[in-house]
Design a protein around this motif. Sequence first.
Motif, PDB file in Angstrom:
ATOM      1  N   VAL A 116     -11.092   4.057  48.691  1.00  0.00           N
ATOM      2  CA  VAL A 116     -11.306   5.393  49.265  1.00  0.00           C
ATOM      3  C   VAL A 116     -11.437   6.424  48.155  1.00  0.00           C
ATOM      4  O   VAL A 116     -12.272   7.332  48.223  1.00  0.00           O
ATOM      5  N   LEU A 117     -10.616   6.300  47.124  1.00  0.00           N
ATOM      6  CA  LEU A 117     -10.628   7.215  45.989  1.00  0.00           C
ATOM      7  C   LEU A 117     -10.922   6.456  44.701  1.00  0.00           C
ATOM      8  O   LEU A 117     -10.722   5.237  44.616  1.00  0.00           O
ATOM      9  N   ARG A 118     -11.378   7.222  43.720  1.00  0.00           N
ATOM     10  CA  ARG A 118     -11.646   6.664  42.387  1.00  0.00           C
ATOM     11  C   ARG A 118     -11.150   7.674  41.351  1.00  0.00           C
ATOM     12  O   ARG A 118     -11.447   8.863  41.452  1.00  0.00           O
ATOM     13  N   PRO A 119     -10.361   7.232  40.354  1.00  0.00           N
ATOM     14  CA  PRO A 119      -9.871   8.173  39.339  1.00  0.00           C
ATOM     15  C   PRO A 119     -11.004   8.685  38.455  1.00  0.00           C
ATOM     16  O   PRO A 119     -11.892   7.930  38.060  1.00  0.00           O
ATOM     17  N   ILE A 120     -10.973   9.970  38.171  1.00  0.00           N
ATOM     18  CA  ILE A 120     -11.940  10.587  37.271  1.00  0.00           C
ATOM     19  C   ILE A 120     -11.173  11.535  36.352  1.00  0.00           C
ATOM     20  O   ILE A 120      -9.964  11.718  36.482  1.00  0.00           O
ATOM     21  N   GLY A 121     -11.877  12.175  35.415  1.00  0.00           N
ATOM     22  CA  GLY A 121     -11.226  13.123  34.522  1.00  0.00           C
ATOM     23  C   GLY A 121     -10.831  12.471  33.215  1.00  0.00           C
ATOM     24  O   GLY A 121     -11.136  11.321  32.937  1.00  0.00           O
ATOM     25  N   ASN A 122     -10.110  13.228  32.401  1.00  0.00           N
ATOM     26  CA  ASN A 122      -9.678  12.728  31.102  1.00  0.00           C
ATOM     27  C   ASN A 122      -8.387  13.427  30.700  1.00  0.00           C
ATOM     28  O   ASN A 122      -7.828  14.226  31.458  1.00  0.00           O
ATOM     29  N   ARG A 123      -7.926  13.114  29.499  1.00  0.00           N
ATOM     30  CA  ARG A 123      -6.652  13.671  29.048  1.00  0.00           C
ATOM     31  C   ARG A 123      -6.696  15.189  28.965  1.00  0.00           C
ATOM     32  O   ARG A 123      -5.719  15.876  29.275  1.00  0.00           O
ATOM     33  N   HIS A 124      -7.846  15.722  28.563  1.00  0.00           N
ATOM     34  CA  HIS A 124      -7.960  17.184  28.421  1.00  0.00           C
ATOM     35  C   HIS A 124      -7.982  17.871  29.785  1.00  0.00           C
ATOM     36  O   HIS A 124      -7.293  18.853  30.012  1.00  0.00           O
ATOM     37  N   ARG A 125      -8.763  17.357  30.720  1.00  0.00           N
ATOM     38  CA  ARG A 125      -8.930  18.003  32.015  1.00  0.00           C
ATOM     39  C   ARG A 125      -7.859  17.596  33.004  1.00  0.00           C
ATOM     40  O   ARG A 125      -7.620  18.272  33.994  1.00  0.00           O
ATOM     41  N   GLY A 126      -7.215  16.457  32.776  1.00  0.00           N
ATOM     42  CA  GLY A 126      -6.268  15.931  33.742  1.00  0.00           C
ATOM     43  C   GLY A 126      -6.929  14.877  34.609  1.00  0.00           C
ATOM     44  O   GLY A 126      -8.147  14.737  34.638  1.00  0.00           O
ATOM     45  N   THR A 127      -6.116  14.126  35.331  1.00  0.00           N
ATOM     46  CA  THR A 127      -6.619  13.066  36.184  1.00  0.00           C
ATOM     47  C   THR A 127      -6.832  13.591  37.598  1.00  0.00           C
ATOM     48  O   THR A 127      -5.933  14.180  38.197  1.00  0.00           O
ATOM     49  N   TYR A 128      -8.011  13.357  38.108  1.00  0.00           N
ATOM     50  CA  TYR A 128      -8.339  13.699  39.481  1.00  0.00           C
ATOM     51  C   TYR A 128      -8.859  12.443  40.170  1.00  0.00           C
ATOM     52  O   TYR A 128      -9.149  11.433  39.526  1.00  0.00           O
TER      53      TYR A 128
END
Length: 273
Positions: free
Chosen positions: A234-246
């Motif tokens: 249903v969900l997939r992790p995106i983002g990075n260390r700088h932006r945070g995990t979404y």
Amino acid sequence: MREALASGGDLSLDMILDVHRSLINWSGGSFGGELRQEQVWVGGTAYSPHGAQYVPPAWSRVEEYLADIIAFANRDDIDPIAQAAVVHAQFETVHPFIDGNGRTGRTLLHKMLRRAGVLSCVTLPVSAGLLHNIDSYMESLAVYQQGNPVAVVEQLVDALELALVVGRLVAIQIDAAMEEWTQRFTERKGSSIYRLPPLLAVQPVVSTAYVAERLDITPRASQNLVNRACEYGVLRPIGNRHRGTYYQADGLIDVLEEASSLPSIRRMVSTGW
């Protein structure tokens, strides 16, 4: 956009400035909520209005013309669709800001239709309807600027009809995606995970903090729930260390991407999706 649409009541200069500020400053702009104090033009080059499609009035007249628009917008003796169309066209004609006039004008259009009871919710994609045929839309504004308002009223009626079709088809696709998700879940009925799909329909990219706040669960429970949603696809992790995990609901993003593409809109309308 939600913030821009949140203020209620009659149209006012402060409301217009607040809408523009909400739409512009979130992305780092420094001129949100400020009326232009320079000449601008539509089309042509950045250096000269020579060859421009349209040259708006001098900046010194902007506040005066906005006052006229506001007075007309707050009348209650005019058909609301015709009134909203004229207000939108006149706003684009005055072009009160150095940038963001189109976005602001379309938001005000939604607000006026909501205030008049034409729309019961603001999710109907009227903007998609207006921009379905940009040449026709721009031509209707040009005709309006020559003194004939009929074309812009017809343009808005067509946009509302198209928006109803697109909105219905998008709703069907979103409902289908959420139903397919819930069929994957093996948790007992009443588990918090069944409350996640409706939340994702509102906000298809989330953080664990957002989920915890909206579902009124602990941060640990939220992380566990999001992890399970990722296992279900249903969900997939995106983002990075700088932006945070979404976490992103790809299924819903795909529907929205499809609905925001002009070729896809035309295909939806011609084939029923």
